[in-house]
Design a protein around this motif. Structure first.
Motif, PDB file in Angstrom:
ATOM      1  N   VAL A   1      93.953  -5.461  -8.908  1.00 37.96           N
ATOM      2  CA  VAL A   1      92.518  -5.246  -9.067  1.00 37.96           C
ATOM      3  C   VAL A   1      92.286  -3.789  -9.435  1.00 37.96           C
ATOM      4  O   VAL A   1      93.172  -2.948  -9.268  1.00 37.96           O
ATOM      5  CB  VAL A   1      91.740  -5.627  -7.786  1.00 37.96           C
ATOM      6  CG1 VAL A   1      91.859  -7.113  -7.493  1.00 37.96           C
ATOM      7  CG2 VAL A   1      92.204  -4.811  -6.591  1.00 37.96           C
TER       8      VAL A   1
ATOM      9  N   SER B   1      89.240  -0.487  -9.471  1.00 39.79           N
ATOM     10  CA  SER B   1      87.945   0.027  -9.028  1.00 39.79           C
ATOM     11  C   SER B   1      87.203   0.588 -10.232  1.00 39.79           C
ATOM     12  O   SER B   1      87.464   1.709 -10.671  1.00 39.79           O
ATOM     13  CB  SER B   1      88.120   1.116  -7.966  1.00 39.79           C
ATOM     14  OG  SER B   1      86.852   1.660  -7.649  1.00 39.79           O
TER      15      SER B   1
ATOM     16  N   ILE C   1      85.673  -8.744  -6.281  1.00 43.07           N
ATOM     17  CA  ILE C   1      86.155  -7.951  -7.410  1.00 43.07           C
ATOM     18  C   ILE C   1      86.921  -8.841  -8.384  1.00 43.07           C
ATOM     19  O   ILE C   1      87.466  -9.875  -8.006  1.00 43.07           O
ATOM     20  CB  ILE C   1      87.041  -6.763  -6.954  1.00 43.07           C
ATOM     21  CG1 ILE C   1      88.018  -7.171  -5.882  1.00 43.07           C
ATOM     22  CG2 ILE C   1      86.218  -5.607  -6.514  1.00 43.07           C
ATOM     23  CD1 ILE C   1      88.828  -6.050  -5.302  1.00 43.07           C
TER      24      ILE C   1
END
Length: 160
Positions: A69, A71, A55
């Motif tokens: 991070v 999603s 990611i």
């Protein structure tokens, strides 16, 4: 900001292409991605098996070693749900493996992170939000609004 249509997670050939960077990390070639991406090792919430995903790093705090991070596929992404179930995991950045604990961030923080990311990487941010199904005019407020619709996670190093 307008939501056009959220993309479904990739399947078939697209899934293979999305997962190709995992193999580069396994061959100890993760350094090719610099600090822009990381390999997340997490535990499957149903199977209990080790899972991996690469990611993009939204932000790295050099003072405490944490990584933020996001999603892009929303709260239903398997890695995101797995981190909620088992926050203890590890990441590989460059050639280092770091044990981390995942901390979900609230919507306001997510908006702030997305606005800062868009300021640092304007072209990548526009492509990314378009890919995630958002239509923006490029203002910081639009990127902040997009960030408030996405789940962000801080990966903080664990003490050994």
């Amino acid at each position: 900001m307008e939501i056009i249509q959220r993309p479904a997670p990739p399947t078939g050939i697209r899934r293979l292409l999305f997962r190709a960077p995992i193999h580069l990390y396994r061959m100890r070639l993760g350094w090719l991605f610099g600090g822009r991406f990381l390999l997340l090792n997490h535990t499957g919430r149903v199977s209990g098996k080790r899972r991996q995903v690469v990611i993009e790093v939204v932000e790295h705090d050099r003072t405490n070693g944490s990584y933020v991070v996001c999603s892009g596929f929303g709260r239903k992404a398997a890695w995101y749900q797995n981190l909620l179930a088992t926050p203890e995991s590890s990441i590989r950045v460059w050639l280092r493996t770091v044990p981390v604990t995942a901390h979900p961030l609230d919507t306001e923080e997510g908006g702030d992170f997305m606005a800062r990311y868009a300021h640092r990487h304007p072209k990548a941010a526009r492509r990314l939000v378009r890919f995630m199904g958002f239509s923006v005019d490029g203002t910081q407020e639009d990127f902040r609004a997009v960030g408030q619709h996405l789940p962000f996670v801080r990966l903080s190093p664990r003490q050994s």
